[in-house]
Design a protein around this motif. Structure first.
Motif, short mmCIF file in Angstrom:
data_model
loop_
_atom_site.label_atom_id
_atom_site.label_comp_id
_atom_site.label_asym_id
_atom_site.label_seq_id
_atom_site.Cartn_x
_atom_site.Cartn_y
_atom_site.Cartn_z
N LEU A 83 0.81 -1.21 0.00
CA LEU A 83 0.00 0.00 0.00
C LEU A 83 0.84 1.27 0.00
O LEU A 83 0.34 2.33 -0.34
N ALA A 84 2.12 1.16 0.33
CA ALA A 84 2.99 2.33 0.32
C ALA A 84 3.52 2.64 -1.08
O ALA A 84 3.98 3.74 -1.34
N SER A 85 3.48 1.69 -1.97
CA SER A 85 3.97 1.88 -3.33
C SER A 85 2.82 2.29 -4.24
O SER A 85 1.84 1.55 -4.39
N ASP A 86 2.93 3.44 -4.87
CA ASP A 86 1.90 3.88 -5.80
C ASP A 86 1.72 2.89 -6.94
O ASP A 86 0.59 2.61 -7.36
N ALA A 87 2.83 2.34 -7.45
CA ALA A 87 2.74 1.39 -8.57
C ALA A 87 2.02 0.11 -8.16
O ALA A 87 1.14 -0.38 -8.88
N ILE A 88 2.39 -0.43 -7.00
CA ILE A 88 1.76 -1.67 -6.54
C ILE A 88 0.29 -1.42 -6.21
O ILE A 88 -0.59 -2.14 -6.68
N ARG A 89 0.05 -0.40 -5.43
CA ARG A 89 -1.32 -0.10 -5.02
C ARG A 89 -2.22 0.16 -6.24
O ARG A 89 -3.32 -0.39 -6.35
N GLY A 90 -1.74 0.98 -7.17
CA GLY A 90 -2.52 1.28 -8.37
C GLY A 90 -2.79 0.06 -9.21
O GLY A 90 -3.89 -0.13 -9.74
N SER A 91 -1.79 -0.80 -9.35
CA SER A 91 -1.97 -2.03 -10.13
C SER A 91 -2.99 -2.95 -9.48
O SER A 91 -3.82 -3.55 -10.16
N LEU A 92 -2.94 -3.07 -8.16
CA LEU A 92 -3.91 -3.90 -7.46
C LEU A 92 -5.32 -3.32 -7.58
O LEU A 92 -6.28 -4.06 -7.77
N GLU A 93 -5.43 -2.01 -7.49
CA GLU A 93 -6.74 -1.38 -7.65
C GLU A 93 -7.32 -1.66 -9.04
O GLU A 93 -8.49 -2.03 -9.17
N ARG A 94 -6.50 -1.50 -10.06
CA ARG A 94 -6.97 -1.77 -11.43
C ARG A 94 -7.28 -3.25 -11.63
O ARG A 94 -8.29 -3.61 -12.23
N HIS A 95 -6.42 -4.11 -11.12
CA HIS A 95 -6.60 -5.56 -11.28
C HIS A 95 -7.90 -6.04 -10.64
O HIS A 95 -8.62 -6.85 -11.23
N PHE A 96 -8.19 -5.55 -9.43
CA PHE A 96 -9.38 -6.01 -8.72
C PHE A 96 -10.60 -5.10 -8.92
O PHE A 96 -11.69 -5.42 -8.45
N GLY A 97 -10.42 -3.97 -9.60
CA GLY A 97 -11.54 -3.07 -9.85
C GLY A 97 -12.07 -2.40 -8.61
O GLY A 97 -13.28 -2.26 -8.44
N VAL A 98 -11.16 -1.99 -7.72
CA VAL A 98 -11.54 -1.34 -6.47
C VAL A 98 -10.70 -0.09 -6.25
O VAL A 98 -9.69 0.12 -6.92
N THR A 99 -11.11 0.70 -5.28
CA THR A 99 -10.31 1.79 -4.76
C THR A 99 -9.94 1.40 -3.33
O THR A 99 -10.82 0.98 -2.56
N LEU A 100 -8.67 1.48 -2.99
CA LEU A 100 -8.22 1.09 -1.67
C LEU A 100 -8.02 2.29 -0.76
O LEU A 100 -7.64 3.37 -1.23
N ALA A 101 -8.29 2.10 0.52
CA ALA A 101 -8.00 3.10 1.55
C ALA A 101 -7.34 2.35 2.70
O ALA A 101 -7.57 1.15 2.88
N PHE A 102 -6.55 3.04 3.50
CA PHE A 102 -5.69 2.36 4.46
C PHE A 102 -5.62 3.14 5.77
O PHE A 102 -5.48 4.36 5.77
N GLN A 103 -5.71 2.42 6.89
CA GLN A 103 -5.56 3.00 8.23
C GLN A 103 -4.79 2.04 9.13
O GLN A 103 -4.86 0.82 8.95
#
Length: 141
Positions: A83-103
């Protein structure tokens, strides 16, 4: 300001195959190959996000999230790196079709992409929610 240097390497987050590294050195790579590298390098993070995305798709809630902390610091580290990597996070969001948020070092939520900027998303990502979701066991993460 420092210049962008794609060849600069720091600590390793992913186990990148020599084939994928060679492809990246010669140009763009397929996002599917990158996501597969994330899946094998950060299996806890990948599986957690996959399960949240499935739960979101199958339900009617505005979002799904995980409450329990990861079983070990190794798994927590995987989640933080993903979740700290923009590339990883963005790829996972696109792959799964979601928007992620983190706490809180481990509470990741999956929202429907159209929810970004909506009231529930804004409330989850607000500084107020961050403060209200603090507890002593999260201070070392």
């Amino acid at each position: 300001m420092a210049a962008f240097r794609p060849e600069a390497r720091g600590g390793e987050t992913l186990d990148v195959s020599p084939k994928l590294l060679a492809e990246a050195e010669h140009g763009d790579i397929r996002e599917e190959d990158f996501v597969d590298t994330v899946r094998t390098s950060l299996p806890y993070a990948y599986d957690l996000i996959a399960s949240l995305a499935t739960e979101l798709r199958e339900g009617t809630a505005d979002f799904t999230d995980n409450q329990p902390p990861p079983p070990s610091e190794q798994e927590r580290g995987q989640l933080l790196r993903a979740l700290a990597s923009d590339a990883i996070r963005g790829s996972l969001e696109r792959h799964f079709g979601v928007t992620l948020a983190f706490q809180n070092c481990h509470r990741v939520a999956a929202f429907r992409p159209e929810a970004r900027g909506g009231e529930t998303y804004r409330r989850f990502t607000s500084v107020r929610s961050q403060v209200l979701n603090q507890s002593p066991e999260f201070r070392d993460c």
